[in-house]
Write a protein that holds these residues in place. Structure first.
Motif, PDB file in Angstrom:
ATOM      1  N   SER A  50       0.858  -1.200   0.000  1.00 33.97           N
ATOM      2  CA  SER A  50       0.000   0.000   0.000  1.00 33.97           C
ATOM      3  C   SER A  50       0.890   1.245   0.000  1.00 33.97           C
ATOM      4  N   SER A  53       0.089   4.692   1.883  1.00 32.08           N
ATOM      5  CA  SER A  53      -0.294   4.655   3.297  1.00 32.08           C
ATOM      6  C   SER A  53       0.572   5.591   4.138  1.00 32.08           C
ATOM      7  N   THR A  54      -0.089   6.184   5.117  1.00 33.58           N
ATOM      8  CA  THR A  54       0.655   7.004   6.072  1.00 33.58           C
ATOM      9  C   THR A  54       1.321   6.091   7.096  1.00 33.58           C
ATOM     10  N   GLU A  56       0.962   6.229  10.208  1.00 36.02           N
ATOM     11  CA  GLU A  56      -0.063   5.847  11.184  1.00 36.02           C
ATOM     12  C   GLU A  56      -0.854   4.638  10.694  1.00 36.02           C
ATOM     13  N   GLN A  57      -1.190   4.632   9.401  1.00 38.75           N
ATOM     14  CA  GLN A  57      -1.911   3.498   8.824  1.00 38.75           C
ATOM     15  C   GLN A  57      -1.044   2.241   8.805  1.00 38.75           C
ATOM     16  N   ALA A  61      -1.892  -1.204  10.736  1.00 34.96           N
ATOM     17  CA  ALA A  61      -1.961  -2.481  10.019  1.00 34.96           C
ATOM     18  C   ALA A  61      -1.024  -3.509  10.646  1.00 34.96           C
TER      19      ALA A  61
END
Length: 146
Positions: A50, A53-54, A56-57, A61
């Protein structure tokens, strides 16, 4: 062999199978714990899959993935423990269930490229325990337990 309560003690083959399946339970739990130490590898995998994605994400995950793997490992270990004790008590349905689980474990080891020597050793121990649970002395114990 009869115990003082009048029940039949399991034969050596079944006791050995019991301990073999206990080793499988511990290895499942150990495999789940290993994932806790792989945070950076998991984060890199999330970033590759991904790209937008940040951080944080990515962190969320990774945490979710680790929790899922650890939770699954704990559940598998608990089920293996419970089935191991039922096997030792002479419950044939537990032996059949452990047979299915062992076949799935071996299939997983064969089909997965990322297996380590621990995965192969765990599968080998489970297969040995399964064989022990079907030997004549074990079969006689299951017949007596009915």
């Amino acid at each position: 062999m009869t115990t003082t309560q009048g029940t039949t003690a399991p034969p050596v083959t079944l006791v050995a199978a019991f301990f073999g399946f206990l080793v499988s339970a511990v290895s499942a739990l150990a495999g789940g714990l290993v994932v806790l130490g792989m945070e950076e590898e998991l984060a890199d995998a999330v970033r590759r899959s991904s790209p937008g994605s940040t951080e944080e994400q990515v962190g969320a995950a990774v945490t979710l993935g680790q929790a899922t793997v650890l939770g699954t490992a704990v559940l598998i270990a608990l089920v293996y423990l419970w089935l191991s004790f039922k096997l030792k008590a002479g419950r044939n349905w537990a032996r059949v269930t452990l047979t299915v689980f062992t076949v799935l474990q071996v299939a997983s080891v064969v089909a997965t490229d990322g297996n380590t020597w621990v995965g192969y050793a765990s599968a080998a121990v489970a297969v040995a325990a399964l064989v022990l649970s079907y030997l004549p002395a074990s079969n006689a114990h299951f017949r007596r337990a009915r």
